[in-house]
Design a protein around this motif. Structure first.
Motif, PDB file in Angstrom:
ATOM      1  N   VAL A 163      50.961  27.455 -15.637  1.00 20.13           N
ATOM      2  CA  VAL A 163      49.691  28.064 -16.029  1.00 20.13           C
ATOM      3  C   VAL A 163      49.513  27.903 -17.536  1.00 20.13           C
ATOM      4  O   VAL A 163      50.481  27.930 -18.294  1.00 20.13           O
ATOM      5  CB  VAL A 163      49.630  29.555 -15.607  1.00 20.13           C
ATOM      6  N   ARG A 169      44.963  19.180 -13.580  1.00 21.00           N
ATOM      7  CA  ARG A 169      44.424  20.527 -13.399  1.00 21.00           C
ATOM      8  C   ARG A 169      45.504  21.530 -12.996  1.00 21.00           C
ATOM      9  O   ARG A 169      46.325  21.267 -12.128  1.00 21.00           O
ATOM     10  CB  ARG A 169      43.337  20.474 -12.314  1.00 21.00           C
ATOM     11  N   PRO A 174      46.105  26.240 -13.206  1.00 21.14           N
ATOM     12  CA  PRO A 174      45.445  27.492 -13.573  1.00 21.14           C
ATOM     13  C   PRO A 174      45.349  27.640 -15.087  1.00 21.14           C
ATOM     14  O   PRO A 174      46.330  27.427 -15.804  1.00 21.14           O
ATOM     15  CB  PRO A 174      46.350  28.557 -12.962  1.00 21.14           C
ATOM     16  N   THR A 175      44.179  27.999 -15.579  1.00 17.00           N
ATOM     17  CA  THR A 175      43.936  28.094 -17.013  1.00 17.00           C
ATOM     18  C   THR A 175      43.211  29.399 -17.335  1.00 17.00           C
ATOM     19  O   THR A 175      42.166  29.690 -16.743  1.00 17.00           O
ATOM     20  CB  THR A 175      43.094  26.891 -17.505  1.00 17.00           C
ATOM     21  N   VAL A 176      43.773  30.169 -18.239  1.00 17.09           N
ATOM     22  CA  VAL A 176      43.219  31.473 -18.622  1.00 17.09           C
ATOM     23  C   VAL A 176      42.740  31.409 -20.066  1.00 17.09           C
ATOM     24  O   VAL A 176      43.489  30.978 -20.952  1.00 17.09           O
ATOM     25  CB  VAL A 176      44.284  32.582 -18.471  1.00 17.09           C
ATOM     26  N   THR A 194      38.010  24.410 -16.980  1.00 16.14           N
ATOM     27  CA  THR A 194      37.695  25.465 -16.011  1.00 16.14           C
ATOM     28  C   THR A 194      38.546  26.693 -16.302  1.00 16.14           C
ATOM     29  O   THR A 194      39.771  26.602 -16.364  1.00 16.14           O
ATOM     30  CB  THR A 194      37.975  24.992 -14.570  1.00 16.14           C
ATOM     31  N   TRP A 195      37.885  27.844 -16.492  1.00 16.31           N
ATOM     32  CA  TRP A 195      38.612  29.095 -16.699  1.00 16.31           C
ATOM     33  C   TRP A 195      38.832  29.793 -15.366  1.00 16.31           C
ATOM     34  O   TRP A 195      37.877  30.067 -14.638  1.00 16.31           O
ATOM     35  CB  TRP A 195      37.842  30.053 -17.613  1.00 16.31           C
ATOM     36  N   ASP A 196      40.081  30.108 -15.045  1.00 15.12           N
ATOM     37  CA  ASP A 196      40.362  30.941 -13.876  1.00 15.12           C
ATOM     38  C   ASP A 196      40.123  32.407 -14.203  1.00 15.12           C
ATOM     39  O   ASP A 196      39.757  33.197 -13.322  1.00 15.12           O
ATOM     40  CB  ASP A 196      41.802  30.724 -13.409  1.00 15.12           C
ATOM     41  N   GLU A 197      40.367  32.770 -15.469  1.00 18.63           N
ATOM     42  CA  GLU A 197      40.123  34.124 -15.952  1.00 18.63           C
ATOM     43  C   GLU A 197      39.748  34.042 -17.427  1.00 18.63           C
ATOM     44  O   GLU A 197      40.157  33.121 -18.128  1.00 18.63           O
ATOM     45  CB  GLU A 197      41.374  35.018 -15.819  1.00 18.63           C
ATOM     46  N   GLN A 236      49.424  33.742 -11.241  1.00 14.67           N
ATOM     47  CA  GLN A 236      49.187  32.300 -11.119  1.00 14.67           C
ATOM     48  C   GLN A 236      50.477  31.500 -10.929  1.00 14.67           C
ATOM     49  O   GLN A 236      50.441  30.281 -10.763  1.00 14.67           O
ATOM     50  CB  GLN A 236      48.460  31.775 -12.368  1.00 14.67           C
TER      51      GLN A 236
END
Length: 312
Positions: free
Chosen positions: A95, A122, A124-126, A157-160, A182
């Motif tokens: 992440v 790609r 997960p990216t916060v 792309t923001w996951d959060e 994540q």
């Protein structure tokens, strides 16, 4: 059954990488998440030169934080190597946390960074909006909108998106929860109680460099490297009164910089040694004798041979 216990399936473990342009609060945030100082923090940009792994232990998970140098448009060979280190790290973690200060407008450096991350595989990216304690509610709302728009502009792309303050502790636990959520299911990666896998010599060198950077403001370009030449417990001491001997060299690029680091009649170097010694003693839990010397390594940031010798 595949031989994996139910508890192992529920346990999460993995690596999170904190990235951002220089001086966005990554090291301070790493220390806040771990609960103890494992990465040096300074008001000067590009303080971090190594990926420091800070380890967050929870009953249900182990989060290993990778604190990277700031990703920036490089002007020296050192800068190019630091950028390569960041991009390599991005490709290996589970992440990514992108640090964006609440008190600074989104700028070209942030867009450059987001665009580079968007090119990597790609994951997960916060978006972590740091330094939340420095702005009011209206400014925070505007920054959150700007961070959201950054994704539209760059393809990231923001996951959060989460605002935090490492100094006040605001939403640090929430951020930890988000990063852990994540991570993949997996076993504990490091022994219980371990906070970092950095060698003690590296941590000590970083603490000395942090102390040397404090207080020079704009006098000194960011060109100090520290190498611990020798470190060990003094042999003639009783077990209940240990003393750790640390001998380290501070390298600068020019004689004029050496004079700044040493200061008038050596007073500044003494002050650097005192501050660093206190930090080292707090980190290692033992009294320290710290011996510092300042040496000139001409233009080391641009010299491949000297970069290798200084650990880059």
């Amino acid at each position: 059954m595949n031989g994996v216990s139910e508890s192992t399936q529920e346990y999460r473990s993995g690596f999170a990488c904190l990235v951002g342009r220089p001086n966005t609060g990554k090291s301070t945030l790493t220390n806040a998440l771990v609960g103890r100082k494992v990465a040096i923090a300074s008001a000067r940009p590009q303080t971090t030169r190594h990926t420091v792994r800070g380890i967050v232990n929870r009953p249900e998970a182990q989060l290993v934080l990778v604190d990277t140098p700031g990703l920036h448009r490089p002007r020296t060979l050192l800068g190019e190597r630091l950028n390569a280190l960041v991009l390599t790290t991005l490709g290996e973690v589970d992440v990514v946390g992108v640090c964006l200060p609440a008190n600074e407008r989104i700028g070209p450096g942030d867009r450059f960074l987001a665009g580079e991350i968007a090119k990597v595989r790609r994951r997960p990216t916060v978006a972590i909006v740091t330094k939340a304690d420095l702005v009011d509610r209206t400014a925070m709302s505007e920054q959150l909108l700007a961070v959201s728009k950054l994704a539209d502009d760059t393809g990231i792309t923001w996951d959060e998106i989460v605002p935090v303050s490492a100094t006040s502790g605001f939403q640090i636990n929430l951020l930890t929860d988000l990063l852990i959520s994540q991570l993949p299911a997996g076993p504990q990666l490091y022994p219980e109680g371990e906070l970092t896998d950095e060698p003690e010599e590296v941590l000590v060198a970083e603490l000395v460099r942090e102390a040397a950077l404090e207080g020079v403001r704009d006098e000194l370009p960011h060109s100090i490297a520290v190498v611990v030449e020798e470190m060990g417990l003094r042999e003639d001491r009783p077990d209940d009164k240990p003393l750790l001997d640390v001998h380290a060299n501070l390298y600068v690029e020019r004689p004029s910089q050496k004079a700044i680091v040493i200061g008038t009649k050596g007073r500044r170097l003494v002050d650097v040694g005192t501050r660093a010694r206190h930090q080292i003693e707090a980190l290692l839990g033992t009294p320290v004798y710290l011996d510092l010397h300042v040496k000139v390594a001409k233009d080391w940031q641009r010299d491949p041979k000297q970069l290798r010798r200084l650990g880059f």
